[in-house]
Design a protein around this motif. Structure first.
Motif, PDB file in Angstrom:
ATOM      1  N   MET A  26      21.923   4.920  76.925  1.00 17.68           N
ATOM      2  CA  MET A  26      22.307   3.698  76.277  1.00 17.68           C
ATOM      3  C   MET A  26      23.155   3.573  75.160  1.00 17.68           C
ATOM      4  O   MET A  26      24.018   2.816  75.111  1.00 17.68           O
ATOM      5  N   THR A  27      23.168   4.728  74.287  1.00 20.44           N
ATOM      6  CA  THR A  27      24.110   4.862  73.149  1.00 20.44           C
ATOM      7  C   THR A  27      25.616   4.892  73.706  1.00 20.44           C
ATOM      8  O   THR A  27      26.655   4.266  73.234  1.00 20.44           O
ATOM      9  N   THR A  28      25.713   5.759  74.758  1.00 23.61           N
ATOM     10  CA  THR A  28      27.012   5.990  75.448  1.00 23.61           C
ATOM     11  C   THR A  28      27.492   4.579  76.129  1.00 23.61           C
ATOM     12  O   THR A  28      28.697   4.406  75.954  1.00 23.61           O
ATOM     13  N   ILE A  29      26.620   3.923  77.063  1.00 24.52           N
ATOM     14  CA  ILE A  29      26.883   2.588  77.516  1.00 24.52           C
ATOM     15  C   ILE A  29      27.374   1.516  76.425  1.00 24.52           C
ATOM     16  O   ILE A  29      28.353   0.996  76.633  1.00 24.52           O
ATOM     17  N   GLU A  30      26.594   1.625  75.396  1.00 25.90           N
ATOM     18  CA  GLU A  30      26.936   0.722  74.126  1.00 25.90           C
ATOM     19  C   GLU A  30      28.223   0.781  73.502  1.00 25.90           C
ATOM     20  O   GLU A  30      28.747  -0.106  73.264  1.00 25.90           O
ATOM     21  N   GLN A  31      28.492   2.316  73.368  1.00 24.86           N
ATOM     22  CA  GLN A  31      29.880   2.527  72.849  1.00 24.86           C
ATOM     23  C   GLN A  31      30.957   1.926  73.704  1.00 24.86           C
ATOM     24  O   GLN A  31      31.983   1.630  73.296  1.00 24.86           O
ATOM     25  N   GLY A  32      30.747   2.093  75.010  1.00 24.64           N
ATOM     26  CA  GLY A  32      31.652   1.672  75.923  1.00 24.64           C
ATOM     27  C   GLY A  32      31.937   0.162  75.806  1.00 24.64           C
ATOM     28  O   GLY A  32      33.136  -0.428  75.988  1.00 24.64           O
ATOM     29  N   VAL A  33      30.579  -0.591  75.643  1.00 21.76           N
ATOM     30  CA  VAL A  33      30.839  -2.187  75.719  1.00 21.76           C
ATOM     31  C   VAL A  33      31.577  -2.418  74.128  1.00 21.76           C
ATOM     32  O   VAL A  33      32.519  -3.307  74.133  1.00 21.76           O
ATOM     33  N   LYS A  34      31.289  -1.511  73.082  1.00 19.77           N
ATOM     34  CA  LYS A  34      31.865  -1.907  71.743  1.00 19.77           C
ATOM     35  C   LYS A  34      33.334  -1.669  71.915  1.00 19.77           C
ATOM     36  O   LYS A  34      34.374  -2.356  71.306  1.00 19.77           O
ATOM     37  N   SER A  35      33.856  -0.393  72.823  1.00 22.21           N
ATOM     38  CA  SER A  35      35.123  -0.477  72.994  1.00 22.21           C
ATOM     39  C   SER A  35      36.109  -1.377  73.329  1.00 22.21           C
ATOM     40  O   SER A  35      37.132  -1.948  73.000  1.00 22.21           O
TER      41      SER A  35
END
Length: 278
Positions: free
Chosen positions: A220-229
């Protein structure tokens, strides 16, 4: 956007944590990806397929392998030797950095502090060499600046009173080299101590703790970073567009018209003086 993602996250974290031996990863990711398309279908500024692509890219890179490991072995976090690196161990499902970030943040911070001190010392050495490598600098004639060459030169000028500045620079270099060596030793000791704690922690991890590390901290942390980018990319594009518009319409239309009228009158006056009558 953050609220929208949190809604998707809340539903799917629960589903991911219910994975067990015999699970079918392709079906799981199909449901999660369809859900992300549905969830982001009402966001007007960001294309839902851009978010979808971040998820599927991470699926191809990491999540797919992780889910198949869980489908075969369950929620196990076991360290294995790293090929080609003697004495080093790692866990594919739960990499060591996840355990360090969650359980040994203090030790990690201390190690980062030591590394910062080492980096600072190395930069001091680089600066000292650069500052004294020009024309008449004491390192100008050195083929290579290192501990051996500096010690050799220091012996040559040790008894001379005319070379006090040079001696001071050479001694500063050696002192920084010693500082660098000590910093590296401290880092090595700290890394070894931290690794021992991490290895011991793997032996006590519960299934629930492993699920938190994998689903919350890793996936989830990695996916969230993608969304934020993606959000950052859109924000930057909008900011540039707003700036363009602000510059384009910096002066209101009535002022532009007034300025045009004033300039037109001046042009007319010049034309009349030049003999142009209409």
């Amino acid at each position: 956007m953050e609220v929208t993602f949190e809604n998707w996250k809340a539903r799917n974290v629960k589903i991911f944590k219910e994975l067990e031996i015999g699970a079918k990863p392709k079906e799981v990711i199909h449901e999660a990806s369809e859900d992300i398309l549905a969830t982001f279908s009402k966001t007007s500024l960001i294309d839902k397929y851009d978010i979808y692509q971040h998820l599927m890219s991470y699926w191809a890179d990491t999540m797919q392998d992780d889910m198949y490991l869980i489908a075969v072995d369950g929620w196990k976090a076991e360290l294995a030797p790293v090929e080609g690196k003697k004495g080093e161990t790692e866990c594919d499902l739960v990499p060591k950095y996840l355990v360090i970030n969650r359980y040994f943040a203090t030790e990690k911070k201390e190690l980062e502090k030591l590394q910062a001190e080492l980096d600072s010392t190395i930069q001091e050495i680089i600066d000292l060499i650069e500052e004294n490598s020009e024309d008449d600098g004491c390192f100008a004639d050195f083929e290579k600046v290192n501990k051996g060459s500096v010690n050799a030169r220091l012996k040559e000028v040790k008894g001379s009173k005319e070379d006090e500045d040079e001696k001071r620079i050479l001694e500063s270099y050696l002192a920084l080299q010693e500082k660098e060596s000590e910093a590296k030793k401290k880092i090595k000791v700290a890394e070894k101590a931290l690794d021992a704690k991490v290895v011991a922690k793997y032996k006590t991890l519960t299934v629930d703790e492993i699920k938190v590390l994998v689903v919350d901290d890793k996936w989830m942390t990695t996916i969230e970073q993608g969304v934020k980018s993606e959000m950052d990319r859109i924000s930057q594009r909008l900011a540039r567009r707003i700036k363009d518009l602000a510059e384009r319409y910096e002066k209101p239309l009535p002022i532009l018209i007034k300025n045009t009228d004033v300039l037109s009158e001046k042009v007319d006056e010049h034309l009349k003086k030049m003999g142009f009558i209409w």
